[in-house]
Design an enzyme around this catalytic site. Structure first.
Site, mmCIF file in Angstrom:
data_model
loop_
_atom_site.group_PDB
_atom_site.id
_atom_site.type_symbol
_atom_site.label_atom_id
_atom_site.label_comp_id
_atom_site.label_asym_id
_atom_site.label_seq_id
_atom_site.Cartn_x
_atom_site.Cartn_y
_atom_site.Cartn_z
ATOM 1 N NE ARG A 30 -3.924 -2.445 1.768
ATOM 2 C CZ ARG A 30 -5.072 -2.407 1.022
ATOM 3 N NH1 ARG A 30 -5.032 -1.789 -0.163
ATOM 4 N NH2 ARG A 30 -4.933 -3.319 1.185
ATOM 5 C CB ILE A 32 3.409 5.661 2.936
ATOM 6 C CG1 ILE A 32 3.411 6.313 4.363
ATOM 7 C CG2 ILE A 32 4.203 6.930 2.437
ATOM 8 C CD1 ILE A 32 5.219 5.548 4.605
ATOM 9 C CG HIS A 101 7.477 2.897 -8.795
ATOM 10 N ND1 HIS A 101 8.396 3.106 -8.043
ATOM 11 C CD2 HIS A 101 6.621 3.944 -8.208
ATOM 12 C CE1 HIS A 101 8.086 4.857 -8.314
ATOM 13 N NE2 HIS A 101 7.215 5.350 -8.059
ATOM 14 C CG MET A 102 1.456 -0.128 -12.289
ATOM 15 S SD MET A 102 1.357 -2.127 -13.046
ATOM 16 C CE MET A 102 1.925 -1.863 -14.783
ATOM 17 C CG HIS A 103 2.032 4.918 -8.720
ATOM 18 N ND1 HIS A 103 1.301 5.707 -7.107
ATOM 19 C CD2 HIS A 103 3.079 5.562 -9.534
ATOM 20 C CE1 HIS A 103 2.812 5.957 -7.105
ATOM 21 N NE2 HIS A 103 3.925 5.984 -8.622
HETATM 22 P P1 AMP Z 1 6.359 8.418 -8.122
HETATM 23 O O1 AMP Z 1 5.981 9.402 -8.244
HETATM 24 O O2 AMP Z 1 5.843 7.498 -9.143
HETATM 25 O O3 AMP Z 1 8.172 7.453 -7.513
HETATM 26 O O4 AMP Z 1 5.981 7.126 -6.446
HETATM 27 C C1 AMP Z 1 6.554 7.321 -5.719
HETATM 28 C C2 AMP Z 1 5.719 6.908 -4.430
HETATM 29 O O5 AMP Z 1 5.575 5.679 -3.355
HETATM 30 C C3 AMP Z 1 4.295 8.054 -3.797
HETATM 31 O O6 AMP Z 1 3.304 7.619 -4.120
HETATM 32 C C4 AMP Z 1 4.911 7.894 -2.281
HETATM 33 O O7 AMP Z 1 3.802 7.512 -2.035
HETATM 34 C C5 AMP Z 1 5.324 5.788 -1.829
HETATM 35 N N1 AMP Z 1 5.683 5.919 -1.127
HETATM 36 C C6 AMP Z 1 7.775 6.096 -0.854
HETATM 37 N N2 AMP Z 1 8.161 6.130 0.429
HETATM 38 C C7 AMP Z 1 6.985 4.564 0.624
HETATM 39 C C8 AMP Z 1 7.260 3.305 1.650
HETATM 40 N N3 AMP Z 1 7.999 3.838 2.921
HETATM 41 N N4 AMP Z 1 6.012 2.941 1.973
HETATM 42 C C9 AMP Z 1 4.792 3.127 0.406
HETATM 43 N N5 AMP Z 1 5.162 4.026 -0.929
HETATM 44 C C10 AMP Z 1 6.095 4.850 -0.310
#
Ligand code: AMP
Length: 116
Positions: A30, A32, A101-103
């Site tokens: 999930r 954060i 990563h994929m959202h």
């Molecule tokens: P991006 O902008 O595509 O690089 O997305 C990075 C995502 O990682 C963001 O939506 C952050 O909220 C998420 N994120 C960063 N650190 C964590 C963590 N420790 N656990 C879960 N999600 C994270």
């Protein structure tokens, strides 16, 4: 050699995270800072910094990300209404964590793809 990010520690379960799926190639947890009722981050277990670093060797892991996304969407109860998959690359793409990563976002209507 690419520098590890916090996602490598999540994959190895060295820091707390709500992991919702993990297999030999990918891990999903999930976000954060969720932007939708369901917001899951799906990552390859090996470190690929950005889409620009993808090679044919990564195809199994990248394909598995989609298989995992479909399974997770079903489990989250968002498959039928629909969802969005997003992969950001570098600065203009809004990438913050340099581990590809994929959202997976869903659980409400998400509106237009890009806000201008
Ligand atoms: P991006 O902008 O595509 O690089 O997305 C990075 C995502 O990682 C963001 O939506 C952050 O909220 C998420 N994120 C960063 N650190 C964590 C963590 N420790 N656990 C879960 N999600 C994270």
């Amino acid at each position: 050699m690419a520098e590890e990010t916090i996602f490598s520690k999540i994959i190895r379960r060295e820091i707390p995270s709500e992991i919702v799926y993990q297999d030999d190639l990918v891990t999903a947890f999930r976000d954060i800072s969720p932007k939708a009722p369901s917001h899951i981050v799906i990552v390859p277990n090996i470190l690929i910094p950005t889409v620009n670093d993808v090679t044919a060797e990564h195809e199994a892991a990248l394909g598995r990300m989609f298989t995992a996304a479909a399974k997770i969407a079903e489990r989250e109860g968002i498959a039928e209404n629909g969802f969005r998959l997003i992969v950001n690359c570098n600065r203009h793409g809004g990438q913050e964590v340099y581990h590809l990563h994929m959202h997976l976002l869903g659980g409400r209507p998400l509106g237009p793809l890009v806000a201008f």
